[in-house]
Design an enzyme around this catalytic site. Sequence first.
Site, short mmCIF file in Angstrom:
data_model
loop_
_atom_site.label_atom_id
_atom_site.label_comp_id
_atom_site.label_asym_id
_atom_site.label_seq_id
_atom_site.Cartn_x
_atom_site.Cartn_y
_atom_site.Cartn_z
N CYS A 44 0.82 -1.21 0.00
CA CYS A 44 0.00 0.00 0.00
C CYS A 44 0.86 1.27 0.00
O CYS A 44 1.57 1.55 0.97
CB CYS A 44 -0.91 -0.04 1.23
N CYS A 73 -0.03 3.79 2.78
CA CYS A 73 0.44 3.25 4.07
C CYS A 73 1.92 3.58 4.25
O CYS A 73 2.35 3.99 5.34
CB CYS A 73 0.24 1.73 4.14
#
Length: 143
Positions: A60, A63
């Site tokens: 991600c 993230c």
Amino acid sequence: MKTLRLVVILLLTGLTFQTSASDEPKKEGIQFFHGTWKQALAKAKAENKMIFLDAYTTWCGPCKWMQTKSFPNKQLGEFYNSNFINVKMDMESGEGPRLLDRYPVRGYPTLFFIDFEGEVVLTEAGAKTPEQLIAMAKEAIAQ
């Protein structure tokens, strides 16, 4: 004799590295709890705190951005470390997949504020700045 000298040098070097590593100042930013989910709940209950859960994946991009840009922020760390048990959970490995039944994810990252009984107080998806994270935390605390 050379072997003994080598062993002594290696032992002293190891002690030097061990001492200097323990003398390092604590990193700024959010300090994440390292343990099981059950242990995090128990710690939250013992300290009468909520859990901040960063539900992420290794692939991600947002993230990773939060990991490098938001979580190291000094003011954010001071606020979160004093008010929450902070947990990062890779939702695709370890305990993560089992938690998805209880804490469904709409996208990554999904940020949860969970009371020590395991009930969700507040959830938001997407990367957040330190200022946005502090605002979210204050909202969770107010509920």
